[in-house]
Design a protein around this motif. Structure first.
Motif, PDB file in Angstrom:
ATOM      1  N   VAL A 182      48.235  18.281  19.342  1.00  0.00           N
ATOM      2  CA  VAL A 182      48.088  19.110  20.538  1.00  0.00           C
ATOM      3  C   VAL A 182      48.186  20.581  20.173  1.00  0.00           C
ATOM      4  N   GLU A 183      49.046  20.929  19.243  1.00  0.00           N
ATOM      5  CA  GLU A 183      49.148  22.319  18.805  1.00  0.00           C
ATOM      6  C   GLU A 183      47.828  22.791  18.205  1.00  0.00           C
ATOM      7  N   THR A 184      47.160  21.911  17.484  1.00  0.00           N
ATOM      8  CA  THR A 184      45.862  22.258  16.898  1.00  0.00           C
ATOM      9  C   THR A 184      44.831  22.575  17.979  1.00  0.00           C
ATOM     10  N   ALA A 185      44.935  21.910  19.125  1.00  0.00           N
ATOM     11  CA  ALA A 185      43.975  22.146  20.216  1.00  0.00           C
ATOM     12  C   ALA A 185      44.041  23.586  20.714  1.00  0.00           C
ATOM     13  N   TYR A 186      45.175  24.255  20.502  1.00  0.00           N
ATOM     14  CA  TYR A 186      45.345  25.624  20.967  1.00  0.00           C
ATOM     15  C   TYR A 186      45.140  26.653  19.861  1.00  0.00           C
ATOM     16  N   SER A 187      44.585  26.234  18.742  1.00  0.00           N
ATOM     17  CA  SER A 187      44.308  27.168  17.649  1.00  0.00           C
ATOM     18  C   SER A 187      43.425  28.300  18.156  1.00  0.00           C
ATOM     19  N   GLY A 188      43.775  29.508  17.807  1.00  0.00           N
ATOM     20  CA  GLY A 188      43.009  30.662  18.265  1.00  0.00           C
ATOM     21  C   GLY A 188      43.722  31.439  19.348  1.00  0.00           C
ATOM     22  N   LEU A 189      44.719  30.821  19.988  1.00  0.00           N
ATOM     23  CA  LEU A 189      45.499  31.530  20.991  1.00  0.00           C
ATOM     24  C   LEU A 189      46.731  32.146  20.335  1.00  0.00           C
ATOM     25  N   ASN A 190      47.012  33.367  20.699  1.00  0.00           N
ATOM     26  CA  ASN A 190      48.140  34.095  20.117  1.00  0.00           C
ATOM     27  C   ASN A 190      49.334  34.004  21.054  1.00  0.00           C
ATOM     28  N   ALA A 191      50.191  33.008  20.826  1.00  0.00           N
ATOM     29  CA  ALA A 191      51.354  32.807  21.684  1.00  0.00           C
ATOM     30  C   ALA A 191      52.417  32.028  20.920  1.00  0.00           C
ATOM     31  N   PRO A 192      53.682  32.246  21.250  1.00  0.00           N
ATOM     32  CA  PRO A 192      54.747  31.454  20.631  1.00  0.00           C
ATOM     33  C   PRO A 192      54.588  29.978  20.978  1.00  0.00           C
TER      34      PRO A 192
END
Length: 423
Positions: A184-194
């Motif tokens: 699931v973390e990989t799905a958000y690759s490209g977003l700059n957030a903690p």
């Protein structure tokens, strides 16, 4: 990555479009065929700033909607984004969560690939572990090692949801195993957030606690505002000074007629119910809801104090959505005010830039106007209920009123002859 999203409502549609924007191949599953056709034609079923443009960009390219669950079998992740409305006792109604879990499990029968199911819906702590997981495993006939379970709460503000998804304050991922959370973390690759990694139940509580705290800040501000009103103090001056303390911050300190919408009222109620089931006494949370319930009555009482008996009077109500930049009227404070005014024999002329149709579906017997000026014409008084930016420019339109009695439930007007509910 291949992603399925269950539920074409507010969270599901926004999440689907934004995940497509991140480059994923997204299948949005919605059981309402009418909504499916609407979405596939490039038209969103809700108003949300920037949503129509982004949907048009991706629909029938790397985003499509359907009413069947076939895409789940070939997806890497399935996000559950169905509604959890309040039950009559204040608890969260999990019927749609259960139905989605059963359908996902059935669709996964015979699967030989690892699959992650991520709950995005706001659910009581323990739901993913005790409801979603057993239902999916039972219907899929698969072993636990073949399916990962994640709680990935959403923190989207209506009217600013695209911005919040693409520029989040944080991404919370609660998982029952590291592999599922990593995917699931990989799905958000490209977003700059903690990235905040927790267990399943802790992630569910993060969502509830966040909404309850924000609701508490609003009710606290309103209570201080009610005191300031009697002292002839501008509560906005007070809260400006308070909010500059870095331990507090200025957000959600705007006093007014209270909170509404699809999240705060139902989530605080659900948390109260959960606490009571655990034999805890949620004194603070009950007070938050009580203050919020009483604020609309304060507005009507103030109106009656200013113009006398309300029977037969014409009152313009500006703003019907629970906040600006949305057509959502769920738990809008305008509903409470309008129903109270109707009981008192008031003739209501209402206007909202986006939510006239939504309100008409539940309160049909009032006058819906095409502009603020039309609503204000010959009005004995005006109540401003939603902080639409375009209301800030209203000035000469108030000259159309029979008497210039203007009370704001949300502070937005730039004229100096209005009065606030608690300022």
């Amino acid at each position: 990555m291949r992603i399925s999203v269950i539920g074409g409502g507010y969270v599901g549609l926004v999440s689907s479009v934004c995940l497509a924007e991140l480059g994923h191949s997204v299948n949005l599953i919605e059981i309402d065929d009418g909504k499916v056709a609407y979405i596939n034609s490039g038209r969103p079923t809700i108003f949300e700033e920037g949503l129509e443009e982004m949907l048009a960009k991706h629909i029938n390219c790397n985003l499509k909607a359907s009413s069947d669950f076939n895409s789940v079998l070939v997806s890497d992740i399935t996000f559950i984004c169905v509604g959890t409305p309040s039950s009559s006792n204040g608890s969260a109604d999990l019927s749609m969560i259960k139905s989605a879990s059963i359908s996902i499990g059935y669709a996964l029968r015979g699967s030989e690939k690892y699959h992650v199911i991520a709950t995005k819906s706001t659910v009581p702590p323990g739901t993913t572990q005790d409801v979603v997981m057993p239902l999916v495993l039972k219907e899929s006939c698969l072993k636990k090692q073949n399916i990962g379970f994640v709680m990935n709460p959403e923190f989207l503000r209506e009217g600013r949801a695209i911005h919040d998804f693409m520029r989040p304050d944080r991404i919370v991922i609660g998982s029952d195993d590291r592999k599922a959370g990593d995917l699931v973390e990989t799905a958000y690759s490209g977003l700059n957030a903690p990235i905040v990694r927790t267990g399943l139940t802790a992630a569910e509580m993060v969502k509830y606690a966040s909404n309850a705290f924000l609701a508490t800040k609003i009710s606290f501000s309103n209570e201080i505002g009610n005191i300031c009103k009697k002292l002839s103090i501008d509560v906005y001056e007070v809260m400006n000074g308070v909010g500059l303390d870095h331990r507090i911050n200025p957000h959600f300190l705007n006093a007014g007629v209270g909170f509404g919408g699809s999240c705060f009222p139902k989530d605080v109620s659900a948390l109260i119910h959960l606490a009571e089931c655990l034999r805890e006494d949620p004194i603070l949370l009950r007070s938050v809801m009580k203050i919020n319930d009483l604020q609309p009555k304060r507005l009507v009482d103030l109106l009656e104090k200013r113009i006398g008996s309300l029977r037969g009077k014409r009152v313009a109500v500006l703003g019907l959505a629970f906040k600006d930049n949305t057509d959502d009227i769920r738990d809008s404070r305008s509903i409470n005010v309008i129903l109270d005014l109707i009981k008192r024999g008031v003739h209501i002329a209402a206007y909202d830039p986006k939510a006239n149709d939504s309100m008409h579906s539940i309160i049909p017997d009032i006058d819906y106007c095409h502009s603020a000026a039309e609503a204000l014409n010959a009005a004995d008084a005006c109540l401003v209920m939603t902080e639409w930016p375009q209301f800030n420019s209203l000035d000469k339109e108030f000259d159309l009123m029979k008497s210039r009695v203007i009370i704001e439930g949300r502070r937005i007007l730039s004229c100096n002859y209005s009065e606030g509910i608690c300022w």
